[in-house]
Write a protein that holds these residues in place. Structure first.
Motif, mmCIF file in Angstrom:
data_model
loop_
_atom_site.group_PDB
_atom_site.id
_atom_site.type_symbol
_atom_site.label_atom_id
_atom_site.label_comp_id
_atom_site.label_asym_id
_atom_site.label_seq_id
_atom_site.Cartn_x
_atom_site.Cartn_y
_atom_site.Cartn_z
ATOM 1 N N HIS A 3 0.810 -1.257 -0.176
ATOM 2 C CA HIS A 3 0.047 0.096 0.137
ATOM 3 C C HIS A 3 0.902 1.262 -0.010
ATOM 4 O O HIS A 3 1.749 1.341 0.679
ATOM 5 C CB HIS A 3 -0.900 0.149 0.981
ATOM 6 N N LYS A 4 0.585 2.166 -0.953
ATOM 7 C CA LYS A 4 1.132 3.591 -0.883
ATOM 8 C C LYS A 4 1.076 4.460 0.389
ATOM 9 O O LYS A 4 -0.297 4.267 0.916
ATOM 10 C CB LYS A 4 0.689 4.333 -2.080
ATOM 11 N N GLU A 10 -1.531 14.723 1.028
ATOM 12 C CA GLU A 10 -1.929 14.035 -0.104
ATOM 13 C C GLU A 10 -3.079 13.043 0.435
ATOM 14 O O GLU A 10 -4.134 12.881 -0.249
ATOM 15 C CB GLU A 10 -0.893 13.216 -0.684
ATOM 16 N N TRP A 11 -2.743 12.502 1.703
ATOM 17 C CA TRP A 11 -3.734 11.380 2.107
ATOM 18 C C TRP A 11 -5.153 12.254 2.363
ATOM 19 O O TRP A 11 -6.031 11.680 2.147
ATOM 20 C CB TRP A 11 -3.238 10.689 3.255
#
Length: 101
Positions: A3-4, A10-11
């Protein structure tokens, strides 16, 4: 599965976009759920018998003198591998503080 893990900003942006989709979905699901509740009921005429911890029980017995029954039906065949959830990288848990019958 990798998972990135992005920077927090950004999240948060991605989460806000998903949150709006979740809210839209919830409103649609609520309308659909109400339509299901509004359907007429159907009488159960077949005699269903289940294996309970203390022997055979009828469908009516499972209600335990209540008007509603919650059932989770896992649609695995008796020949399904016992590790089906493991193979899908799932862990399933039910948490309930009340009494279990």
């Amino acid at each position: 599965m990798e998972h990135k893990v992005p920077h927090r900003k950004e999240w948060i942006e991605a989460r806000k976009k998903l949150l709006q989709k979740e809210k839209d979905f919830t409103k649609l699901r609520d309308k659909l759920t109400q339509q299901r509740r509004d359907l007429p009921w159907e009488a159960v005429s077949k005699s269903y018998i289940f294996d309970g911890p203390n022997g055979k029980v009828s469908l009516a017995d499972l209600f335990n003198e209540r008007s509603q029954l919650i059932v989770y039906h896992f649609m695995f065949s008796p020949n399904s591998p016992s590790n089906h959830l493991d193979s899908q990288d799932y862990f399933y848990i039910i948490y309930y503080k009340g009494r279990v019958y």
